[in-house]
Design a protein around this motif. Sequence first.
Motif, PDB file in Angstrom:
ATOM      1  N   ILE A 216      41.508  25.592  26.022  1.00 47.15           N
ATOM      2  CA  ILE A 216      41.312  24.304  25.374  1.00 47.15           C
ATOM      3  C   ILE A 216      42.439  24.442  24.016  1.00 47.15           C
ATOM      4  O   ILE A 216      43.492  23.466  24.144  1.00 47.15           O
ATOM      5  N   GLU A 217      41.745  25.124  23.282  1.00 46.28           N
ATOM      6  CA  GLU A 217      42.458  25.814  22.403  1.00 46.28           C
ATOM      7  C   GLU A 217      44.192  26.411  22.837  1.00 46.28           C
ATOM      8  O   GLU A 217      45.134  24.873  21.781  1.00 46.28           O
ATOM      9  N   PHE A 218      44.053  26.570  23.243  1.00 50.58           N
ATOM     10  CA  PHE A 218      45.206  27.189  23.828  1.00 50.58           C
ATOM     11  C   PHE A 218      46.639  26.855  24.604  1.00 50.58           C
ATOM     12  O   PHE A 218      47.588  26.294  24.584  1.00 50.58           O
ATOM     13  N   ALA A 219      45.670  25.402  25.455  1.00 49.29           N
ATOM     14  CA  ALA A 219      46.504  24.489  25.943  1.00 49.29           C
ATOM     15  C   ALA A 219      46.414  22.869  25.239  1.00 49.29           C
ATOM     16  O   ALA A 219      48.008  23.425  24.420  1.00 49.29           O
ATOM     17  N   ALA A 220      46.236  23.022  23.725  1.00 48.64           N
ATOM     18  CA  ALA A 220      46.481  22.281  22.647  1.00 48.64           C
ATOM     19  C   ALA A 220      47.365  23.156  21.885  1.00 48.64           C
ATOM     20  O   ALA A 220      47.965  22.022  21.867  1.00 48.64           O
ATOM     21  N   LYS A 221      47.809  23.853  21.623  1.00 53.39           N
ATOM     22  CA  LYS A 221      49.021  24.628  21.059  1.00 53.39           C
ATOM     23  C   LYS A 221      49.882  25.094  22.530  1.00 53.39           C
ATOM     24  O   LYS A 221      51.529  24.753  21.810  1.00 53.39           O
ATOM     25  N   GLY A 222      49.999  23.890  22.954  1.00 56.25           N
ATOM     26  CA  GLY A 222      51.226  24.161  24.050  1.00 56.25           C
ATOM     27  C   GLY A 222      51.491  25.013  25.282  1.00 56.25           C
ATOM     28  O   GLY A 222      52.502  25.144  25.562  1.00 56.25           O
ATOM     29  N   TYR A 223      50.596  26.504  25.059  1.00 51.36           N
ATOM     30  CA  TYR A 223      50.617  27.340  25.718  1.00 51.36           C
ATOM     31  C   TYR A 223      50.785  27.218  27.872  1.00 51.36           C
ATOM     32  O   TYR A 223      51.549  27.841  27.741  1.00 51.36           O
ATOM     33  N   PHE A 224      50.019  25.915  28.068  1.00 56.65           N
ATOM     34  CA  PHE A 224      50.145  25.656  29.245  1.00 56.65           C
ATOM     35  C   PHE A 224      49.464  24.269  29.187  1.00 56.65           C
ATOM     36  O   PHE A 224      48.920  23.504  27.815  1.00 56.65           O
TER      37      PHE A 224
END
Length: 271
Positions: A216-224
């Motif tokens: 969820i954190e990486f999704a929030a950062k825009g990675y995917f």
Amino acid sequence: MYLDRIRLFIQSGQYTEMKQLENELSCLRDRIMKYQEMAGLERIVWRKQGVVGYFTRVHLYEEDKASLFDFFHNSGLLPYVVNIQWAKLLPEEQLQLEGLVTKREGYVRFWPKKTKSLFVKKSNSDVANSLQAGILDLVSEWRVLKWKYDRVEKQWTTLRREALREWGERDRKIQLPSGSLSVVRLQPQIKAGTLLKHLDRSTLLRSGTVNYDKVIEFAAKGYFNKVDIDKYRKIKDISIRYILMELQNEIKKHEYFNRRLNSLSEMSRQM
């Protein structure tokens, strides 16, 4: 010193009192849940008693683990979103990684000699009769017993934590008239990135699980996008869980989730 105090806690009857309170709370919770089911209400707040009860849905997912790992590998994130289950590594793999792990402390556990008086629970007829006592009385009783249980359970937790320091690395069992004390050693931890430096991806696939908080954190950062992950997960089952808690604890829970959402939003804005 703390080992002596933990012996006293058990032999004085405080441990038995704690387990009896635990059983009484479980019975009261079941009775209150039964009332709420009969009332057909998903959520009830008893403000005078400071208690809330609600039903929540828990989703059980079936995931295409291999495809998920491929996706994270292609995104360069595989070592950061996978947790390793040490018990799923082969003995020779554990031996190879032994010097690279982070040890976990473990905990002191009491193994009581089982007696009917310690583990007894009330029957269904008791539940039916107590429903007639009035829901407000049941909720008030649950709140009072919860306070008592939390106090004695906190004392028990502190004693076990401090006793562990006295125990050290010795593997031994302390026999008591009512049971025995021993240390449960927790499995060590190792990072997925460390494992990949010494073993292959097939080992990671066998022993790893996806940490969705990190996802969820990486999704929030825009990675995917989250929809990229949803392609590899589908709902297998939905179960209903009943939650009974003090109202102030629910407020704290909501505050935590709000801070979590704000943190994720801030991550998203920084991209």
